[in-house]
Design a protein around this motif. Structure first.
Motif, mmCIF file in Angstrom:
data_model
loop_
_atom_site.group_PDB
_atom_site.id
_atom_site.type_symbol
_atom_site.label_atom_id
_atom_site.label_comp_id
_atom_site.label_asym_id
_atom_site.label_seq_id
_atom_site.Cartn_x
_atom_site.Cartn_y
_atom_site.Cartn_z
ATOM 1 N N ILE A 30 -4.311 -0.834 6.796
ATOM 2 C CA ILE A 30 -4.997 -1.867 6.016
ATOM 3 C C ILE A 30 -6.488 -1.573 6.063
ATOM 4 O O ILE A 30 -7.048 -1.342 7.149
ATOM 5 N N ASP A 31 -7.148 -1.580 4.903
ATOM 6 C CA ASP A 31 -8.574 -1.276 4.893
ATOM 7 C C ASP A 31 -9.402 -2.525 5.248
ATOM 8 O O ASP A 31 -8.860 -3.591 5.571
ATOM 9 N N ALA A 32 -10.725 -2.397 5.168
ATOM 10 C CA ALA A 32 -11.627 -3.482 5.570
ATOM 11 C C ALA A 32 -11.457 -4.729 4.719
ATOM 12 O O ALA A 32 -11.790 -5.844 5.159
ATOM 13 N N ASN A 33 -10.907 -4.544 3.518
ATOM 14 C CA ASN A 33 -10.699 -5.685 2.618
ATOM 15 C C ASN A 33 -9.281 -6.236 2.689
ATOM 16 O O ASN A 33 -8.897 -7.077 1.874
ATOM 17 N N GLU A 72 -6.619 -4.514 2.097
ATOM 18 C CA GLU A 72 -5.767 -3.857 1.115
ATOM 19 C C GLU A 72 -4.998 -2.711 1.771
ATOM 20 O O GLU A 72 -5.446 -2.093 2.736
ATOM 21 N N ARG A 73 -3.833 -2.426 1.197
ATOM 22 C CA ARG A 73 -3.022 -1.311 1.687
ATOM 23 C C ARG A 73 -3.758 0.004 1.450
ATOM 24 O O ARG A 73 -4.322 0.244 0.389
ATOM 25 N N GLY A 74 -3.773 0.844 2.470
ATOM 26 C CA GLY A 74 -4.429 2.136 2.347
ATOM 27 C C GLY A 74 -3.706 3.190 3.163
ATOM 28 O O GLY A 74 -2.770 2.890 3.917
ATOM 29 N N PHE A 75 -4.151 4.435 3.003
ATOM 30 C CA PHE A 75 -3.481 5.547 3.677
ATOM 31 C C PHE A 75 -4.511 6.410 4.399
ATOM 32 O O PHE A 75 -5.642 6.584 3.933
ATOM 33 N N VAL A 76 -4.088 6.939 5.535
ATOM 34 C CA VAL A 76 -4.981 7.743 6.363
ATOM 35 C C VAL A 76 -4.238 8.973 6.878
ATOM 36 O O VAL A 76 -3.007 9.010 6.888
#
Length: 448
Positions: free
Chosen positions: A299-302, A304-308
């Motif tokens: 989960i990003d700073a907002n 939202e779903r994200g990928f790393v």
């Protein structure tokens, strides 16, 4: 002009550090018969049009897989690839993408790799998969090295089952020879009674078993896993046909610790032997010893779903000499093709595709087994099986090719010292009843 920045003194200094007197000594492991003593015997120059004409004539001598009844397998399989796959992977953002060195900027690339990993994990029945390897054979070799690393070098032996594809065994032997890993390899022969468990002992780091194996035989991995785990060894399950995993019990559910194989059968064409895509999955416990890279979801700073890029064990990154592998990239485009094809199929689609493949192979085996001079070797199979012929398989294949049928792969094609009477035959959803009838009629004529 050519730009050669190194002086003779620079070269001498580098050779001194390496510890060899000359550049030629770096090639000692290459057989003399394989070395060029002079320039390749080619015309010095020709016009572009003349070269195109010449290459076109050479190409015309080959028979493409889709132009005749085709029954070759032995590690590379012809399946129908939806046009959508080729259309999507040729989009510029995919076709030109390379390994992201600031990975989180490349959310599209990371997302596709995350989906790829999820599909491979589900297909193999394992906890986690990496972002792909070069191909199945190098994935197999890397798995053996990984098992040796897990054992901290205290268990020097890797047991290879007789049904392992000879090319996979050869790749494993090559890599193991540089790391003092002892390879205990059984003679490649058809059948399921391998007695592999008899060769597992306290010195065994891993046992490598292919199912379906190179002869098409389906192997019960459970008793092998039980014996391996009793000696604190790892079971490495290998496959060359990913579609088979939709029909048989996944290796992860049979006790496998590491599952590796070739993903070419989904989304990737035969491509004259490459590029292909290696699949690599393992249990959660072993994930930090797995070669390659792992993409993760967060989960990003907002919010939202994200990928790393969750784990990256490449030698170019901070691990350097502590890296788990020299795999320095992944088969990204081929992995994407795999993912798109799998997505188009869905769970129901790939299950149906597997059923079609098995039905096709059963139909063909029934037709061929009734021919004089043909013996079906297998007790079980998915879409590939082995025939024992009354004539050398190489001669039979050549005679079939002259009749416009690519009738399988002689065992001696992938194992030169193998039984010359054995022919590996594969049928997929791309074959129809007319192909089967033509193959049976031609084979009957050739063997008569």
């Amino acid at each position: 002009m050519r730009y050669l920045p190194l002086t003779d003194a620079d070269r001498a200094a580098m050779l001194d550090v390496i510890g060899v007197p000359s550049i030629d000594d770096l090639f000692q492991d290459v057989p003399k018969s394989a070395r060029l003593s002079d320039l390749v015997d080619l015309p010095k120059h020709q016009s572009e049009q003349a070269v195109e004409r010449h290459m076109g004539k050479l190409s015309a001598k080959s028979v493409s897989a889709g132009s005749v009844p085709f029954f070759c397998g032995a590690g590379a399989y012809r399946h129908h690839i939806p046009a959508t796959v080729d259309h999507l992977i040729q989009r510029s953002e995919f076709l030109t993408a390379y390994t992201p060195y600031q990975p989180e900027v490349s959310q599209g690339t990371l997302m596709s790799l995350f989906e790829f990993q999820s599909q491979v994990a589900l297909l193999t029945g394992m906890d986690v998969a990496n972002a792909s390897m070069y191909d199945g054979s190098t994935a197999c070799a890397e798995a053996v090295v990984m098992a040796h690393r897990v054992a901290r070098g205290k268990k020097p032996k890797a047991v290879l089952a007789p049904g392992l594809h000879p090319h996979y065994a050869a790749a494993t032997q090559t890599l193991a020879s540089t790391l003092n890993i002892k390879i205990d390899e059984r003679e490649t022969r058809p059948g399921r009674d391998y007695n592999v468990v008899e060769h597992i002992d306290d010195d065994t780091a891993c046992v490598v078993v292919q199912s379906p194996n190179v002869f098409g035989e389906i192997i019960d991995l459970r008793p092998i896993a039980e014996k391996a785990h009793a000696h604190k060894a790892l079971l490495i399950a290998v496959f060359t046909e990913p579609v088979a995993l939709a029909a048989i019990t996944p290796p992860g559910e049979q006790g496998a610790d590491i599952v590796v194989g070739e993903g070419q059968g989904l989304g990737v064409g035969l491509n004259f032997g490459g590029p292909h895509v290696g699949l690599f999955a393992c249990t959660q416990k072993l994930v930090r010893q797995m070669p390659g890279r792992v993409c993760g979801e967060t989960i990003d700073a907002n919010g939202e779903r994200g990928f790393v890029l969750t784990l990256s064990t490449r030698e170019q990154h901070i691990r350097r000499e502590k890296a788990t592998s020299n795999i320095c990239t992944n088969s990204g485009l081929c992995a994407l093709a795999f993912t798109i094809h799998m997505t188009l199929l869905g769970e129901a689609g790939i299950t149906r595709l597997a059923a079609l493949n098995h039905e096709a192979a059963c139909d063909l085996a029934d037709r061929l087994e009734g021919i004089d001079g043909v013996e079906l070797v297998n007790e079980t199979f998915f879409n590939e099986f082995t025939l024992r012929l009354s004539k050398p398989a190489n001669d039979v294949v050549d005679a079939l090719a002259a009749k416009g049928i690519l009738g399988g792969v002689p065992l001696t094609r992938i194992q030169p010292d193998g039984d010359e009477s054995l022919l590996l035959v594969c049928a997929t959803e791309t074959n129809d009843v007319e192909d089967f009838a033509a193959f049976a009629a031609a084979l009957k004529e050739v063997l008569s």
